[in-house]
Design a protein around this motif. Structure first.
Motif, PDB file in Angstrom:
ATOM      1  N   MET A  84       0.817  -1.208   0.000  1.00  0.00           N
ATOM      2  CA  MET A  84       0.000   0.000   0.000  1.00  0.00           C
ATOM      3  C   MET A  84       0.861   1.273   0.000  1.00  0.00           C
TER       4      MET A  84
ATOM      5  N   PHE B 200       0.139   4.094  -2.880  1.00  0.00           N
ATOM      6  CA  PHE B 200      -0.180   5.515  -2.710  1.00  0.00           C
ATOM      7  C   PHE B 200       0.934   6.427  -3.197  1.00  0.00           C
TER       8      PHE B 200
ATOM      9  N   SER C 185      -1.178   3.865   3.066  1.00  0.00           N
ATOM     10  CA  SER C 185      -1.519   5.053   2.283  1.00  0.00           C
ATOM     11  C   SER C 185      -0.799   6.281   2.836  1.00  0.00           C
TER      12      SER C 185
ATOM     13  N   TRP D 206      -1.158  13.588   5.765  1.00  0.00           N
ATOM     14  CA  TRP D 206      -0.943  12.148   5.859  1.00  0.00           C
ATOM     15  C   TRP D 206      -0.332  11.753   7.192  1.00  0.00           C
TER      16      TRP D 206
END
Length: 445
Positions: A35, A39, A159, A274
């Motif tokens: 992942m 991302f 992500s 993030w």
């Protein structure tokens, strides 16, 4: 708790009490890295947005189309692959997806036309559409239901870390070399993950989907896909993904063109949502698992816990046009969009509660295919709003206000509809007679 298992055959209760198999966390870490790459691939267009628009002389609407193009085949691919993983080992499906990602990056290393860039993003989106659903399905073969929330949170963390780790490195390549080489670097990293997965990736031992496809009680897909919890998960995550897709495509251009920061400064600012989102995801996974262990129903420990932050985040985002100062606007955008992460942690386990394991891959994929449709709509809406606004900053703020309305509305609907524990009881009553002849013969886990 008995209300939290998946509706498989009679041996399930015993299976739930097993210790986590050896190798489970190794596979979880590899899928976390999966992942991360996923991302990083997504963010590169948004990060290089200003250089791409400058070099290729793109309007805001054209760049919005480029951002949306990633999602043109995203949902279709997710559904097709979701049914495939009901019968094919996830190990090989994940490998194939990662190879597609890597190969789709290399054409951008040289001189590229807008059409070629568009096609490569569409192909990449087709390869990445099934990613999270297939990875979650793979992890659930290693963990029983009551232990799935934390691994799901770690998977979702990919992500955030994909952006946190990739943005400074890719931005350095963009500033010091060229945005073309940023795509090439991602292709190389993707091939490195393929080699690691070939070496260490394994299929989980708790579920054999080929056996379960024959022995497990089935629930009609129509019943699963029209259940209120499935509908609630789709709508709630649709709103969260609206914010995420804007972050992937428009956050860095907003920092540079809307607020006047340099590309170098924007590279560091772009990781802030993030970092905050990563904290939200880990806390949600941990809190949910603690609440499950203490006897809370999954209506509370998953449904409410995921929906309320989405509503609060939308309300925070709605304040952006009413404050002054770039720092405060960035802070509201970071916190408002970052709170969306909670819903990604709780929805896959909620769907897993009442979906038979042999049907789970398809259900998770259809869920993913539906909520990611906002990825097609949101970037184009933002591009159109910016293009038609009198001032560029006003266009951005209007676009984020639309995002806030979508988040609040989807969060409220999720709060009303997410009742996974009662959903399981209702759906499995109809499935039980089908499973009865096999109960004494087969324990699928």
């Amino acid at each position: 708790m008995s209300a939290q298992g998946t509706p498989s055959a009679a041996g399930k209760t015993a299976g739930d009490s097993k210790a986590t198999p050896k190798g489970a966390w190794t596979v979880t870490f590899l899928l976390f890295l999966f992942m991360v790459v996923n991302f990083a691939d997504k963010i590169v267009v948004g990060l290089a947005g200003v250089p791409i628009m400058t070099d290729m002389k793109l309007s805001a609407e054209q760049f919005g189309l480029l951002g949306s193009s990633f999602f043109f085949l995203f949902s279709i691919s997710a559904i097709v692959v979701g049914f495939i993983v009901n019968k094919v080992p996830t190990r090989w499906v994940l490998l194939t997806l990662a190879v597609i990602w890597a190969l789709a990056q290399f054409p951008m290393v040289g001189t590229v036309s807008f059409t070629t860039l568009l096609i490569c993003r569409i192909v990449l989106g087709a390869g990445e559409g099934p990613a999270f659903s297939v990875a979650a399905h793979a992890i659930y073969k290693w963990f029983p239901d009551e232990k799935r929330t934390l691994p799901t949170a770690i998977l979702s963390q990919g992500s955030a870390f994909g952006v946190i780790l990739a943005v400074p490195a890719l931005n350095w390549v963009i500033v010091n070399h060229s945005w073309h080489y940023a795509f090439g670097a991602l292709g190389v990293v993707g091939l490195m993950w393929v080699c690691a997965w070939l070496t260490f990736g394994e299929e989980g031992p708790l579920e054999d989907t080929q056996v379960l496809a024959v022995t497990e009680a089935k629930i009609p897909y129509l019943h699963l896909l029209t259940s209120r919890t499935f509908v609630g998960c789709v709508i709630a995550t649709f709103g969260a993904y609206w914010a995420l897709s804007l972050g992937l495509t428009w956050f860095t251009p907003f920092i540079v063109k809307g607020l006047g920061f340099s590309q170098s400064q924007a590279g560091f600012i772009s990781i802030l949502p993030w970092v905050f989102g990563a904290t939200v995801v880990i806390l949600t996974g941990w809190i949910s698992q603690v609440m499950n262990a203490r006897g809370y129903t999954t209506r509370i420990s998953r449904g409410v816990l995921g929906s309320v932050p989405l509503i609060i985040g939308g309300l925070i985002l709605a304040m952006m046009p009413h404050v002054t100062g770039a720092g405060l606007q960035i802070a509201l955008l970071v916190v408002g969009s970052g709170l969306c992460g909670a819903i990604y942690v709780v929805c896959p386990p909620m769907l897993g509660e009442f979906t038979p394991a042999s049907q789970r891959g398809a259900v998770l994929a259809i869920y993913g295919a539906l909520y990611t449709l906002s990825g097609i709509i949101a970037p184009m809406v933002m591009g159109t709003v910016i293009q038609r606004a009198g001032a560029m900053l006003d266009g951005y703020l209007t676009g984020f206000t639309i995002n806030a309305v979508v988040m609040v509305g989807s969060g409220v609907i999720g709060l009303l509809l997410l009742w996974p524990n009662t959903e399981k009881a209702r759906l499995t009553r109809g499935a039980a007679p089908q499973a009865a002849p096999l109960k004494g013969a087969v324990s699928p886990t």
